[in-house]
Design a protein around this motif. Structure first.
Motif, PDB file in Angstrom:
ATOM      1  N   ILE A 101       0.827  -1.217   0.064  1.00 20.61           N
ATOM      2  CA  ILE A 101      -0.094  -0.040  -0.013  1.00 20.61           C
ATOM      3  C   ILE A 101       0.751   1.110  -0.026  1.00 20.61           C
ATOM      4  O   ILE A 101       1.888   1.384   0.728  1.00 20.61           O
ATOM      5  CB  ILE A 101      -0.926  -0.049   1.120  1.00 20.61           C
ATOM      6  CG1 ILE A 101      -1.886  -1.185   1.195  1.00 20.61           C
ATOM      7  CG2 ILE A 101      -1.747   1.231   1.376  1.00 20.61           C
ATOM      8  CD1 ILE A 101      -2.656  -1.175   2.539  1.00 20.61           C
ATOM      9  N   VAL A 154      -2.249   0.515  -4.538  1.00 19.51           N
ATOM     10  CA  VAL A 154      -1.908  -0.943  -4.261  1.00 19.51           C
ATOM     11  C   VAL A 154      -1.294  -1.513  -5.382  1.00 19.51           C
ATOM     12  O   VAL A 154      -1.812  -1.590  -6.521  1.00 19.51           O
ATOM     13  CB  VAL A 154      -2.999  -1.964  -4.099  1.00 19.51           C
ATOM     14  CG1 VAL A 154      -2.466  -3.325  -3.663  1.00 19.51           C
ATOM     15  CG2 VAL A 154      -3.846  -1.283  -2.605  1.00 19.51           C
ATOM     16  N   SER A 182      -4.410  -6.227  -2.060  1.00 15.89           N
ATOM     17  CA  SER A 182      -3.278  -6.034  -1.032  1.00 15.89           C
ATOM     18  C   SER A 182      -3.072  -7.166  -0.202  1.00 15.89           C
ATOM     19  O   SER A 182      -3.983  -8.078   0.318  1.00 15.89           O
ATOM     20  CB  SER A 182      -4.229  -4.777   0.040  1.00 15.89           C
ATOM     21  OG  SER A 182      -3.359  -4.563   0.871  1.00 15.89           O
TER      22      SER A 182
END
Length: 222
Positions: free
Chosen positions: A133, A144, A207
């Motif tokens: 991130i 991301v 993510s």
């Protein structure tokens, strides 16, 4: 794209003058005092704040302290403006976190030059990363693996706070104070709803970070 400059000045004629002098170089929004400023900051990000010291109600020093005490606004450069040319006021403001100080009366070219000089300090933006991130405060964007995800202002500030304090539990009250403000009177489920949306967006983007619920306490980014 022009940078957004917020101006806090209680004199209507000076607010109009600021709008006129800055319009060619920057986008500009003017406010009479701190209340209007913080409402404006809820709506959009300012690249810089020009803050008059002598204001009715909360003066510029009080507003500066509030700006620098909040995680969501402390990274915004602040230039104090005052008719006071004394050394004490200048030193006090700089010691409180102001980035620069302009004394009235001032010239148009001086104000523009000071703004540009202070913006250059932040032109690369403050970037905060955790796992895959990336939080870009300059662009107010979260990505991301290099791919931007769409977030609301509150979602951005919430994830930014969690990244700043990654792997540490953040209490619900602490989150509300930092993201919604100390005087937030809304529904407490608001936070849970925002967390749910962030989890979905991060998951959809692939993510490898997870927002974990710590029961009875709050949330933590792992």
């Amino acid at each position: 794209m022009k940078k957004m400059v917020f101006v806090v000045e209680d004199d209507a004629a000076l607010r109009e003058a600021y709008e006129y002098m800055l319009e060619g170089e920057f986008d500009c929004r003017c406010f009479e005092g701190g209340e209007g400023l913080f409402l404006g900051l809820e709506e959009e990000r300012a690249a810089l704040v020009l803050l008059d010291i002598m204001l009715p109600g909360d003066d510029g020093f009080a507003i500066l302290e509030r700006l620098k005490s909040r995680k969501t606004t402390r990274g915004i450069p602040v230039i104090l403006v005052s008719a006071k040319g004394d050394e004490i006021s200048k030193v006090k403001g700089l010691n409180m976190g102001a980035d620069d100080y302009i004394t009235k009366p001032f010239g148009v070219l001086e104000v523009i030059a000071r703004i540009k000089a202070n913006l250059r300090k932040f032109e690369n933006g403050e970037k905060l990363a955790y796992k895959n991130i990336l939080v870009d405060e300059e662009k107010y964007q979260i990505s991301v693996d290099g791919k931007a995800i769409q977030t609301t202002l509150k979602e951005f500030n919430l994830l930014k706070m969690l990244c700043e304090n990654s792997e540490k539990v953040q209490g619900r009250e602490e989150i509300f104070a930092a993201v919604w403000g100390e005087d937030f009177m809304g529904e407490t489920r608001t936070l849970d709803i925002h967390i749910k949306k962030l989890r979905r967006k991060l998951g959809d983007a692939g993510s490898n970070a997870e927002i974990k619920t710590v029961r009875g306490v709050g949330y933590m980014l792992l």
